[in-house]
Each structure stands twice: as structure tokens, then as C-alpha cells.
Motif scaffolding. Structure first.
Motif, PDB file in Angstrom:
ATOM      1  N   ASN A 140       0.814  -1.209   0.000  1.00 11.36           N
ATOM      2  CA  ASN A 140       0.000   0.000   0.000  1.00 11.36           C
ATOM      3  C   ASN A 140       0.852   1.265   0.000  1.00 11.36           C
ATOM      4  O   ASN A 140       0.700   2.138  -0.856  1.00 11.36           O
ATOM      5  CB  ASN A 140      -0.913   0.014   1.223  1.00 11.36           C
ATOM      6  CG  ASN A 140      -2.025  -1.007   1.132  1.00 11.36           C
ATOM      7  OD1 ASN A 140      -2.148  -1.732   0.158  1.00 11.36           O
ATOM      8  ND2 ASN A 140      -2.841  -1.064   2.159  1.00 11.36           N
ATOM      9  N   MET A 141       1.751   1.369   0.993  1.00 14.31           N
ATOM     10  CA  MET A 141       2.512   2.601   1.131  1.00 14.31           C
ATOM     11  C   MET A 141       3.590   2.719   0.078  1.00 14.31           C
ATOM     12  O   MET A 141       3.818   3.800  -0.464  1.00 14.31           O
ATOM     13  CB  MET A 141       3.126   2.678   2.533  1.00 14.31           C
ATOM     14  CG  MET A 141       3.381   4.093   2.991  1.00 14.31           C
ATOM     15  SD  MET A 141       1.848   5.039   3.157  1.00 14.31           S
ATOM     16  CE  MET A 141       2.008   6.215   1.814  1.00 14.31           C
ATOM     17  N   GLY A 142       4.274   1.622  -0.224  1.00 18.28           N
ATOM     18  CA  GLY A 142       5.304   1.672  -1.257  1.00 18.28           C
ATOM     19  C   GLY A 142       4.737   2.079  -2.603  1.00 18.28           C
ATOM     20  O   GLY A 142       5.342   2.863  -3.344  1.00 18.28           O
ATOM     21  N   THR A 143       3.556   1.563  -2.931  1.00 20.68           N
ATOM     22  CA  THR A 143       2.895   1.936  -4.182  1.00 20.68           C
ATOM     23  C   THR A 143       2.549   3.416  -4.183  1.00 20.68           C
ATOM     24  O   THR A 143       2.737   4.122  -5.189  1.00 20.68           O
ATOM     25  CB  THR A 143       1.623   1.098  -4.379  1.00 20.68           C
ATOM     26  OG1 THR A 143       1.977  -0.279  -4.470  1.00 20.68           O
ATOM     27  CG2 THR A 143       0.883   1.506  -5.645  1.00 20.68           C
ATOM     28  N   SER A 144       2.030   3.897  -3.068  1.00 24.49           N
ATOM     29  CA  SER A 144       1.677   5.316  -2.972  1.00 24.49           C
ATOM     30  C   SER A 144       2.905   6.208  -3.137  1.00 24.49           C
ATOM     31  O   SER A 144       2.878   7.200  -3.875  1.00 24.49           O
ATOM     32  CB  SER A 144       1.013   5.586  -1.625  1.00 24.49           C
ATOM     33  OG  SER A 144       0.659   6.949  -1.491  1.00 24.49           O
ATOM     34  N   HIS A 145       4.005   5.846  -2.470  1.00 23.53           N
ATOM     35  CA  HIS A 145       5.240   6.621  -2.619  1.00 23.53           C
ATOM     36  C   HIS A 145       5.696   6.628  -4.076  1.00 23.53           C
ATOM     37  O   HIS A 145       6.096   7.667  -4.607  1.00 23.53           O
ATOM     38  CB  HIS A 145       6.351   6.021  -1.758  1.00 23.53           C
ATOM     39  CG  HIS A 145       6.109   6.115  -0.289  1.00 23.53           C
ATOM     40  ND1 HIS A 145       5.327   7.087   0.285  1.00 23.53           N
ATOM     41  CD2 HIS A 145       6.568   5.345   0.744  1.00 23.53           C
ATOM     42  CE1 HIS A 145       5.316   6.926   1.601  1.00 23.53           C
ATOM     43  NE2 HIS A 145       6.053   5.868   1.898  1.00 23.53           N
ATOM     44  N   ALA A 146       5.652   5.466  -4.707  1.00 25.69           N
ATOM     45  CA  ALA A 146       6.103   5.356  -6.098  1.00 25.69           C
ATOM     46  C   ALA A 146       5.281   6.260  -7.014  1.00 25.69           C
ATOM     47  O   ALA A 146       5.834   6.990  -7.858  1.00 25.69           O
ATOM     48  CB  ALA A 146       6.008   3.903  -6.551  1.00 25.69           C
ATOM     49  N   LYS A 147       3.985   6.228  -6.865  1.00 22.87           N
ATOM     50  CA  LYS A 147       3.115   7.036  -7.729  1.00 22.87           C
ATOM     51  C   LYS A 147       3.340   8.523  -7.509  1.00 22.87           C
ATOM     52  O   LYS A 147       3.311   9.318  -8.457  1.00 22.87           O
ATOM     53  CB  LYS A 147       1.657   6.656  -7.491  1.00 22.87           C
ATOM     54  CG  LYS A 147       1.303   5.275  -8.018  1.00 22.87           C
ATOM     55  CD  LYS A 147      -0.175   4.955  -7.826  1.00 22.87           C
ATOM     56  CE  LYS A 147      -0.529   3.607  -8.450  1.00 22.87           C
ATOM     57  NZ  LYS A 147      -1.969   3.278  -8.286  1.00 22.87           N
ATOM     58  N   ASN A 148       3.574   8.913  -6.273  1.00 23.80           N
ATOM     59  CA  ASN A 148       3.819  10.329  -5.990  1.00 23.80           C
ATOM     60  C   ASN A 148       5.127  10.810  -6.601  1.00 23.80           C
ATOM     61  O   ASN A 148       5.212  11.935  -7.104  1.00 23.80           O
ATOM     62  CB  ASN A 148       3.822  10.564  -4.474  1.00 23.80           C
ATOM     63  CG  ASN A 148       2.425  10.573  -3.882  1.00 23.80           C
ATOM     64  OD1 ASN A 148       1.461  10.976  -4.533  1.00 23.80           O
ATOM     65  ND2 ASN A 148       2.303  10.121  -2.645  1.00 23.80           N
TER      66      ASN A 148
END
Length: 383
Positions: free
Chosen positions: A13-21
Motif C-alpha cells: 500500500n505505502m510503497g505503491t503510494s510513494h512510487a506514484k507520488n
């Protein structure tokens, strides 16, 4: 260097969010060049970055200048040490480690290295807490006498706990609500008020869920100046409350929802008490509403600060070395409850590590897992 090549380990969840940002350009000066996860399906959405299934291979690949570690809790220590020893700037999700002894090992790996080492304590960007810290450090509130934080809006369902075999286990997470949801509030507690000298805690194991770790906590805290505190949290209460109340010589501050409410005494409490002739008199007050806009840049703000520190030497909002304090608080709360005693801080990290290893070795809990729907990327990988 005018650009920081970043890799992310753990694409949940968080790693994906960081990547997209980062890909969306929300972190100036950052370029996402590589990702690592043991599940190749999680990497499919990132076709322009290099993929790794082994974290050590990514760390030694030469493809990155910095790494964000967004795995479940225990690898934060080992991967953080490996990244620092490889000369990589490192940003670790919360908590920085599961227990104090591992925090000390991780922090030691950063000693004498000219590397930026930060923690994802995104609540430090919230203007409400930034302003409260200013009121405290400037002396405007006077001596702090009492702290009360009720943070019970971490409601989680049975399906949430069943969504991963590592969740809510001593061996996978190292704890429950204190190690997963509350590192943010525990970090803010020490950031705002300093560390307590004594802890007496009551942690209920699996009160609301079929789990082997704590999901309901009530803790009494004592501070060096005589101040006391109460910290209450759970993942089993709905709709829940998030209310921080601080009683000081210059009045009472409440943070609940947006803004800050300060009921300010015209004269400090003790001074008024000693001077007034009436037995039931109270100091006159001003009702002050301190407006704040939004809740800060949160995770993006921490990443921007991390990159700015690498490129321009900016002061870190959340140095990873400070992450030991929230972990020590969580460990102390659990250990106090397990030993049915009041603990004096600093905590004996080796004793707690041995206790945690015993819990893992003696665990008989049978974890059930089920498939869940799409992840809510507003949450954390560890949440």
C-alpha cells in the motif's frame, strides 16, 4: 548531484503510494529508478523502472542513490543497515525497528556516515502539531501539568487482520496497535513533551479481534517535572476519537479536528492560586481559536524534505535516530502490561528483546488469512 535516483523496497500500500507520488513529480529532485518486491505482480504497474525480487540485489545494483524501505516491520532493521553500509541515503517507514535493541543496531550503522537517514513520521508536517510544539518550546504555555491523548479512531475489521499472515503477530509485526497504527502518535508524544520517566500500561490481547497481539491499550505516564499523562488507543472502537488535551500553567489546549482551541489563563494557574483571596475563584480566561489549514504535506512532505536534505543539506523534519523514542514507548507499554508493573525509563532493550523472542517461540496462535479487495492507498503498507 541535481537529481536523486530512488529505489523502493516493498511495493504494498505505502510503497505503491510513494512510487506514484514520485512518478507524478510531487517530489522535486527525485527520480524513481527501481523497485523491489517478492511478488512480481506488484511491480507490473511500473514498466519504466527496473524490477528486483531481492532487496540486497537492489541495494548493490548501482541503480539508486537513495532507498525507501516500506516493508513489514522486522526487515526495517536489516535492510536499513544494509542500505547504509552500501552508502545509500535511507528513508525508513515507521516504526524504524520493532524493538529498542534493533533501533540501536540500526542507528549505530549510520554513525560516522555522511548520509541522510530519515524516518516516515509524516504527522510532524501537520500544522496543528507544529504550532503546538511552538507554543511549548517558546514557553507560551508555561509548565505542562497533564497530557491526555485518546486516539481510538484506528478502527480495523476482522478482514483487515486476515489480509496478511504477518499482520498482528509477534513474529510478523512485533505487536499490534502500538507497533502498527500508533507510532505516529507515540512519536508526536515524545516530540512535543519529551520522554516520560515512568510507564504503567494495561494492554488487552485480542480483545476485539482474533489476534495474538494488543488491540486495546490504556497507559499512565509520569514525567520528570511531575506532569502526568494518559494514552488510550484501540483498533476495536467505532466511530472512535482523536483528541489531544494539554493542561498547562497558561491554560488548556485541545486538538480535536481542525485547528487548535486554547483556553488561555490570563494569569498562570499556580500564581493565581497563591495570590487570590477567594477559595473558589478561577483565573479569567481568553478563548483563543488558532486556525490551521489542512493537515500538512504528510508523506509527500517527508519525501520532499528527504530529497532536499540530500541535494541541499536541508535540516530533516524526522531524523531516523529519533525513531527509537516511539519504539521504546511502545515496548515499555507492552512490557509493563506483561510484567504487571510500573517501568522506569530508559527501558532495558535487551530484556524486552528476550521477552519478545519468547513470545514468538511460544506462540500457538493459528492465523487465518483471506483475500481482500483492492488496497486503500491512503493508508500505510504497515497499517
Amino acid at each position: 548531484m541535481n537529481e536523486v535516483r530512488i529505489g523502493i523496497i516493498g511495493v504494498g500500500n505505502m510503497g505503491t503510494s510513494h512510487a506514484k507520488n514520485i512518478i507524478a513529480g510531487k517530489v522535486p529532485g527525485a527520480k524513481l529508478t527501481a523497485l523491489c518486491d517478492s511478488d512480481p505482480k506488484r511491480l507490473e504497474a511500473f514498466s519504466e523502472q527496473k524490477h528486483f525480487s531481492d532487496a540486497q540485489e537492489l541495494i548493490g545494483s548501482g541503480e539508486i542513490d537513495a532507498v525507501i524501505i516500506a516493508t513489514p516491520h522486522y526487515p526495517h532493521t536489516t535492510l536499513g543497515i544494509a542500505a547504509l553500509e552500501a552508502g545509500l541515503h535511507t528513508l525508513v517507514e515507521k516504526p524504524i525497528s520493532v524493538h529498542k535493541a534493533d533501533c540501536e543496531r540500526l542507528i549505530a550503522a549510520h554513525q560516522n556516515k555522511n548520509l541522510v537517514f530519515a524516518a516516515m513520521f509524516n504527522q510532524r508536517t501537520d500544522p496543528r502539531y507544529v504550532k503546538l510544539r511552538e507554543l511549548i518550546t517558546s514557553g507560551q504555555l508555561g509548565r505542562i501539568n497533564r497530557i491526555n491523548w485518546i486516539i481510538t479512531d484506528w478502527f480495523r475489521t476482522a478482514a483487515y487482520y486476515a489480509s496478511g499472515g504477518w499482520r498482528a503477530t509477534w513474529g510478523g509485526e512485533g505487536g499490534g496497535v502500538l507497533l502498527n497504527q500508533c507510532p505516529h502518535q507515540l512519536d508526536l508524544m515524545q516530540w512535543l513533551f519529551g520522554m516520560p520517566t515512568e510507564v504503567r500500561s494495561y494492554c488487552q490481547i485480542g480483545r476485539f479481534h482474533d489476534i495474538e497481539v494488543e488491540d486495546d491499550v490504556t497507559t499512565y505516564l509520569k514525567y520528570e517535572n511531575g506532569a502526568t499523562g494518559v494514552f488510550i488507543t484501540t483498533t476495536g472502537e467505532a466511530p472512535g476519537t482523536n483528541r489531544l488535551e494539554v493542561a498547562a500553567e497558561q491554560g488548556k489546549v485541545v486538538i480535536e479536528g481542525e485547528g487548535i482551541q486554547w483556553t488561555r489563563n490570563e494569569k498562570q494557574t499556580t500564581e493565581f492560586s497563591n495570590e487570590t483571596k477567594g477559595g473558589f475563584d478561577k483565573p479569567p480566561v481568553w478563548d483563543i481559536k488558532i486556525p490551521t489549514s489542512g493537515f500538512g504535506e504528510q508523506h509527500i512532505g517527508i519525501m520532499k524534505n528527504f530529497v532536499d536534505a540530500i541535494l541541499n543539506g536541508a535540516e530533516l523534519i524526522a531524523p531516523a535516530a529519533e525513531g527509537i523514542h516511539s519504539v521504546e514507548l511502545a515496548n515499555a507499554m507492552l512490557y509493563s502490561s506483561f510484567t504487571d508493573s510500573t517501568l522506569k525509563l530508559p527501558l532495558d532493550g535487551a530484556a524486552y528483546e528476550a521477552h519478545l523472542k519468547k513470545l514468538i517461540a511460544e506462540s500457538t496462535h493459528k492465523k487465518k488469512t483471506v483475500e481482500t479487495g483492492p488496497a486503500d492507498l491512503s493508508g500505510s503498507f504497515s497499517n
